[in-house]
Write a protein that holds these residues in place. Structure first.
Motif, PDB file in Angstrom:
ATOM      1  N   SER A  29       0.857  -1.188   0.000  1.00 30.58           N
ATOM      2  CA  SER A  29       0.000   0.000   0.000  1.00 30.58           C
ATOM      3  C   SER A  29       0.894   1.240   0.000  1.00 30.58           C
ATOM      4  O   SER A  29       1.811   1.333   0.833  1.00 30.58           O
ATOM      5  CB  SER A  29      -0.883  -0.015   1.254  1.00 30.58           C
ATOM      6  N   THR A  30       0.637   2.176  -0.886  1.00 26.20           N
ATOM      7  CA  THR A  30       1.460   3.399  -0.912  1.00 26.20           C
ATOM      8  C   THR A  30       1.228   4.220   0.359  1.00 26.20           C
ATOM      9  O   THR A  30       2.127   4.918   0.817  1.00 26.20           O
ATOM     10  CB  THR A  30       1.157   4.241  -2.164  1.00 26.20           C
ATOM     11  N   ASN A  31       0.035   4.126   0.954  1.00 31.23           N
ATOM     12  CA  ASN A  31      -0.185   4.833   2.223  1.00 31.23           C
ATOM     13  C   ASN A  31       0.736   4.259   3.308  1.00 31.23           C
ATOM     14  O   ASN A  31       1.300   5.003   4.118  1.00 31.23           O
ATOM     15  CB  ASN A  31      -1.643   4.694   2.679  1.00 31.23           C
ATOM     16  N   GLN A  53      -0.903  -2.484  -6.092  1.00 35.82           N
ATOM     17  CA  GLN A  53      -0.871  -2.649  -4.639  1.00 35.82           C
ATOM     18  C   GLN A  53      -1.435  -4.023  -4.293  1.00 35.82           C
ATOM     19  O   GLN A  53      -2.511  -4.400  -4.772  1.00 35.82           O
ATOM     20  CB  GLN A  53      -1.727  -1.591  -3.958  1.00 35.82           C
ATOM     21  N   ARG A  57      -5.645  -0.131   0.607  1.00 38.33           N
ATOM     22  CA  ARG A  57      -6.527   0.089   1.767  1.00 38.33           C
ATOM     23  C   ARG A  57      -7.582   1.150   1.481  1.00 38.33           C
ATOM     24  O   ARG A  57      -7.286   2.178   0.865  1.00 38.33           O
ATOM     25  CB  ARG A  57      -5.683   0.569   2.956  1.00 38.33           C
ATOM     26  N   GLY A  58      -8.786   0.907   1.964  1.00 37.59           N
ATOM     27  CA  GLY A  58      -9.848   1.899   1.857  1.00 37.59           C
ATOM     28  C   GLY A  58     -10.299   2.325   3.239  1.00 37.59           C
ATOM     29  O   GLY A  58      -9.745   1.886   4.253  1.00 37.59           O
ATOM     30  N   ARG A  59     -11.302   3.194   3.285  1.00 38.33           N
ATOM     31  CA  ARG A  59     -11.853   3.626   4.576  1.00 38.33           C
ATOM     32  C   ARG A  59     -12.551   2.481   5.277  1.00 38.33           C
ATOM     33  O   ARG A  59     -12.969   1.515   4.642  1.00 38.33           O
ATOM     34  CB  ARG A  59     -12.884   4.747   4.366  1.00 38.33           C
ATOM     35  N   PHE A  64      -8.979  -1.777  -1.295  1.00 39.85           N
ATOM     36  CA  PHE A  64      -9.167  -1.030  -2.539  1.00 39.85           C
ATOM     37  C   PHE A  64      -8.502  -1.813  -3.656  1.00 39.85           C
ATOM     38  O   PHE A  64      -7.287  -2.026  -3.646  1.00 39.85           O
ATOM     39  CB  PHE A  64      -8.569   0.383  -2.431  1.00 39.85           C
ATOM     40  N   ASN A 116     -15.491  10.777   0.690  1.00 40.73           N
ATOM     41  CA  ASN A 116     -14.165  10.527   0.121  1.00 40.73           C
ATOM     42  C   ASN A 116     -14.171   9.785  -1.215  1.00 40.73           C
ATOM     43  O   ASN A 116     -13.132   9.283  -1.626  1.00 40.73           O
ATOM     44  CB  ASN A 116     -13.338   9.686   1.107  1.00 40.73           C
ATOM     45  N   LYS A 124     -18.560   4.402  -8.638  1.00 41.57           N
ATOM     46  CA  LYS A 124     -17.328   4.863  -7.994  1.00 41.57           C
ATOM     47  C   LYS A 124     -16.128   4.748  -8.943  1.00 41.57           C
ATOM     48  O   LYS A 124     -15.818   3.667  -9.433  1.00 41.57           O
ATOM     49  CB  LYS A 124     -17.076   4.048  -6.723  1.00 41.57           C
ATOM     50  N   ILE A 147      -4.810   8.367  -2.874  1.00 39.96           N
ATOM     51  CA  ILE A 147      -5.938   8.315  -3.817  1.00 39.96           C
ATOM     52  C   ILE A 147      -5.734   7.173  -4.800  1.00 39.96           C
ATOM     53  O   ILE A 147      -4.611   6.936  -5.277  1.00 39.96           O
ATOM     54  CB  ILE A 147      -6.131   9.670  -4.560  1.00 39.96           C
TER      55      ILE A 147
END
Ligand code: BTN
Length: 261
Positions: A29-31, A53, A57-59, A64, A116, A124, A147
């Motif tokens: 994950s880049t986050n 990825q 990851r999502g909320r 994701f 978001n 989406k 994003i």
């Protein structure tokens, strides 16, 4: 579609020649990469982009879908300093910046589904996840805004097949991932002083997918119907409930209501 640092940098121009940029063929994950970099003590602006990825990851703990070369998966690390509750302002800021960048590049009418998600054709197209760390004074030590944008038409995982779309689905051809990355990064960094501003809230409201719609508010303990009557100066959702009362929603989840039972 492949990421190319030279092409991204040439579009970013001299102003951002020194910007740290980490590009991965594949990462979880880049986050997570950005948070790891921040935890090593780095606090200055930096960007992290991946072709794929393995654990996007999502909320709300969701995943994701981030297939290889099929989308843009980008995280921007920003310096902290602002109160933790301003994390939401970074998400809404990215929503405006990215929807404008996608619209300009592809001609797609991109809408923002509070809080978001970016929508196109009622589905989406993109999701945003802001994460950070809070210090002992309740301020953010840093924040990471990630994003994901679906670009290539493809078979989405079963659970999102009916609700997800891609740039190629909406306008017939994919856009250049490097150009989209550069445009989002440049606009995000050029306008960073506008985070939390009324100017961003006005733009957010103009692109709102939910204005005037009947929605379902989803909370841990309850779900109830409401109508969206406005978007506030802080991009909060102003609702009219069935008993005629008003509520302002600053965080949480809503879904567009077809029928409510
Ligand atoms: C959501 O749909 O709830 C938010 C999705 C955010 C996805 C992006 S892709 C780049 C960055 N890395 C992640 O793991 N998540 C964000």
């Amino acid at each position: 579609m492949q990421l190319d640092e030279i092409r991204i940098r040439s579009k970013l121009g001299k102003k951002y020649a020194e910007l740290p940029m980490f590009i991965y063929k594949i990462t979880d994950s880049t986050n997570l990469r950005a948070k790891e970099y921040a935890k090593e003590g780095n606090r200055k602006l930096a960007v992290f982009i991946a072709d794929e990825q393995s654990s996007g990851r999502g909320r709300l703990g969701r995943s994701f879908s981030s297939q290889s070369g099929a989308g843009l998966y980008l995280s921007i690390l920003t310096e902290g300093g602002m109160p933790a509750e301003c994390g939401i302002d970074i998400t809404t800021y990215m929503a405006v910046i990215a929807s404008e960048a996608i619209s300009e590049l592809t001609g797609i009418d991109v809408k923002i589904k509070w809080v978001n998600d970016l929508y196109a054709g009622g589905k989406k197209l993109s999701g945003i996840l802001t994460e950070g760390q809070t210090d002992e004074n309740g301020n953010l030590s840093y924040s990471v805004c990630g994003i994901g944008v679906n670009i290539l038409k493809r078979e989405f995982p079963e659970e999102i097949r009916d609700i997800a779309t891609a740039v190629e689905d909406e306008c017939g051809s994919p856009c250049d991932v490097n150009e989209l990355a550069a445009n989002i990064i440049k606009s995000f960094l050029d306008n960073i002083h506008l985070i939390g501003s009324k100017k961003i809230a006005r733009k957010y409201k103009k692109r709102s997918f939910l204005m005037g719609k009947s929605i379902k508010v989803i909370k841990k303990s309850e779900e109830y119907p409401a109508t969206v009557t406005d978007i506030t100066d802080r991009c909060m959702l102003k609702l009219r409930l069935q008993d005629g009362s008003e509520e302002i929603l600053s965080t949480g989840e809503v879904s567009v209501r077809e029928t409510f039972s």
